[in-house]
Write a protein that holds these residues in place. Structure first.
Motif, PDB file in Angstrom:
ATOM      1  N   VAL A  10       0.794  15.409   2.895  1.00 22.00           N
ATOM      2  CA  VAL A  10       0.180  16.596   2.283  1.00 22.00           C
ATOM      3  C   VAL A  10       1.156  17.252   1.313  1.00 22.00           C
ATOM      4  CG1 VAL A  10      -0.674  18.927   2.755  1.00 22.00           C
ATOM      5  CG2 VAL A  10      -1.459  17.002   4.144  1.00 22.00           C
ATOM      6  N   ALA A  11       2.420  17.359   1.706  1.00 21.91           N
ATOM      7  CA  ALA A  11       3.423  17.964   0.818  1.00 21.91           C
ATOM      8  C   ALA A  11       3.546  17.144  -0.474  1.00 21.91           C
ATOM      9  CB  ALA A  11       4.770  18.058   1.519  1.00 21.91           C
ATOM     10  N   ARG A  12       3.568  15.824  -0.340  1.00 21.42           N
ATOM     11  CA  ARG A  12       3.662  14.962  -1.531  1.00 21.42           C
ATOM     12  C   ARG A  12       2.393  15.070  -2.365  1.00 21.42           C
ATOM     13  NH1 ARG A  12       6.335  14.109  -5.308  1.00 21.42           N
ATOM     14  NH2 ARG A  12       6.055  12.161  -6.387  1.00 21.42           N
ATOM     15  N   TRP A  13       1.232  15.202  -1.718  1.00 20.98           N
ATOM     16  CA  TRP A  13      -0.050  15.347  -2.420  1.00 20.98           C
ATOM     17  C   TRP A  13      -0.031  16.608  -3.271  1.00 20.98           C
ATOM     18  CZ3 TRP A  13      -3.934  19.146  -1.653  1.00 20.98           C
ATOM     19  CH2 TRP A  13      -5.137  18.893  -2.300  1.00 20.98           C
ATOM     20  N   GLU A  28       0.828  -1.199   0.000  1.00 23.43           N
ATOM     21  CA  GLU A  28       0.000   0.000   0.000  1.00 23.43           C
ATOM     22  C   GLU A  28       0.865   1.253   0.000  1.00 23.43           C
ATOM     23  OE1 GLU A  28      -3.458   2.078   2.771  1.00 23.43           O
ATOM     24  OE2 GLU A  28      -2.881  -0.009   3.157  1.00 23.43           O
ATOM     25  N   PHE A  29       1.961   1.235   0.763  1.00 30.55           N
ATOM     26  CA  PHE A  29       2.870   2.370   0.811  1.00 30.55           C
ATOM     27  C   PHE A  29       3.531   2.601  -0.543  1.00 30.55           C
ATOM     28  CE2 PHE A  29       6.839   4.565   1.918  1.00 30.55           C
ATOM     29  CZ  PHE A  29       6.333   5.618   2.657  1.00 30.55           C
ATOM     30  N   GLU A  30       3.859   1.517  -1.248  1.00 30.24           N
ATOM     31  CA  GLU A  30       4.469   1.650  -2.571  1.00 30.24           C
ATOM     32  C   GLU A  30       3.498   2.277  -3.573  1.00 30.24           C
ATOM     33  OE1 GLU A  30       5.789  -2.248  -3.614  1.00 30.24           O
ATOM     34  OE2 GLU A  30       7.342  -2.273  -2.071  1.00 30.24           O
ATOM     35  N   ARG A  31       2.201   2.098  -3.366  1.00 30.37           N
ATOM     36  CA  ARG A  31       1.187   2.658  -4.268  1.00 30.37           C
ATOM     37  C   ARG A  31       0.642   3.995  -3.771  1.00 30.37           C
ATOM     38  NH1 ARG A  31      -0.678  -2.699  -3.754  1.00 30.37           N
ATOM     39  NH2 ARG A  31      -2.342  -1.907  -2.452  1.00 30.37           N
ATOM     40  N   ARG A  32       1.374   4.661  -2.890  1.00 27.20           N
ATOM     41  CA  ARG A  32       0.860   5.881  -2.274  1.00 27.20           C
ATOM     42  C   ARG A  32       0.636   7.004  -3.272  1.00 27.20           C
ATOM     43  NH1 ARG A  32       6.057   5.188  -1.045  1.00 27.20           N
ATOM     44  NH2 ARG A  32       7.525   6.879  -1.343  1.00 27.20           N
ATOM     45  N   GLU A  33       1.430   7.043  -4.336  1.00 23.30           N
ATOM     46  CA  GLU A  33       1.262   8.105  -5.341  1.00 23.30           C
ATOM     47  C   GLU A  33      -0.125   8.018  -5.975  1.00 23.30           C
ATOM     48  OE1 GLU A  33       3.810  10.355  -6.348  1.00 23.30           O
ATOM     49  OE2 GLU A  33       4.968   9.598  -4.660  1.00 23.30           O
ATOM     50  N   GLU A  34      -0.546   6.807  -6.323  1.00 22.55           N
ATOM     51  CA  GLU A  34      -1.856   6.615  -6.934  1.00 22.55           C
ATOM     52  C   GLU A  34      -2.961   6.979  -5.954  1.00 22.55           C
ATOM     53  OE1 GLU A  34      -1.772   2.495  -7.983  1.00 22.55           O
ATOM     54  OE2 GLU A  34       0.184   2.740  -8.910  1.00 22.55           O
ATOM     55  N   THR A  35      -2.768   6.603  -4.688  1.00 25.19           N
ATOM     56  CA  THR A  35      -3.770   6.904  -3.668  1.00 25.19           C
ATOM     57  C   THR A  35      -3.879   8.402  -3.459  1.00 25.19           C
ATOM     58  OG1 THR A  35      -3.248   4.814  -2.581  1.00 25.19           O
ATOM     59  CG2 THR A  35      -4.463   6.429  -1.295  1.00 25.19           C
ATOM     60  N   LEU A  36      -2.736   9.078  -3.377  1.00 23.52           N
ATOM     61  CA  LEU A  36      -2.744  10.520  -3.176  1.00 23.52           C
ATOM     62  C   LEU A  36      -3.429  11.241  -4.333  1.00 23.52           C
ATOM     63  CD1 LEU A  36       0.800  11.243  -1.728  1.00 23.52           C
ATOM     64  CD2 LEU A  36      -1.376  11.292  -0.516  1.00 23.52           C
ATOM     65  N   ALA A  37      -3.186  10.781  -5.537  1.00 23.90           N
ATOM     66  CA  ALA A  37      -3.778  11.429  -6.705  1.00 23.90           C
ATOM     67  C   ALA A  37      -5.306  11.355  -6.678  1.00 23.90           C
ATOM     68  CB  ALA A  37      -3.241  10.795  -7.982  1.00 23.90           C
TER      69      ALA A  37
END
Length: 156
Positions: free
Chosen positions: A119-122, A68-77
């Motif tokens: 939030v910063a990454r989002w 789940e952590f590895e897919r965080r970019e997709e989740t954030l988007a």
């Protein structure tokens, strides 16, 4: 002579068979797909192969959290606002800490996630990216004007 409990069970099975309770069951009259060698978990493997069980559900929690952590970019988007991002990061970190408390001696750990970092990454993920510009093409250099980078030796 059968034990009283066994006799009662046998009797109940016979009565159910006479009533037709076992007629038209799924797989009735079809052979079992058993492996050639003895495997005590044959039925689990058969269900996994058929796709009836999600194999991801059988993984340890720490592995699922790392994925789940590895897919965080997709989740954030997919998250609409900063509040949702903070809630998601807090929930994720809470699940990580819960797993660490449940399995204190495991070697593999999932990373915790600070809500402010999330939030910063989002913001970075959501910010529009500039279109890539084409690199300027260099002007061709005339062959006669090129200098050699290696020294010439005189033969003599």
């Amino acid at each position: 002579m059968m034990a009283p409990d066994v006799a009662r069970v046998e009797s109940a099975i016979e009565q159910a068979a006479r009533r037709g309770d076992f007629d038209n069951l799924p797989g009735a009259g079809k052979p079992l797909d058993l492996p050639a060698a003895h495997d005590p978990d044959w039925w689990i493997n058969q269900r996994l192969a058929s796709g009836e069980i999600d194999s991801q559900a059988l993984l340890p929690v720490v592995v699922l959290l790392r994925k789940e952590f590895e897919r965080r970019e997709e989740t954030l988007a997919a998250l609409p606002d900063e509040r949702a991002v903070r809630e998601y990061a807090e929930d994720f970190t809470q699940r990580v800490h819960q797993d660490r408390r449940a399995n204190p001696f495991q070697r593999m750990l999932a990373p915790a996630w600070d809500p402010e970092d999330a939030v910063a990454r989002w913001r970075e993920v959501r910010e529009p990216r500039p279109a890539p510009t084409a690199a300027p093409t260099p002007e061709p250099v005339a062959e006669s004007r090129r200098r050699r980078w290696w020294p010439l030796r005189r033969r003599g």
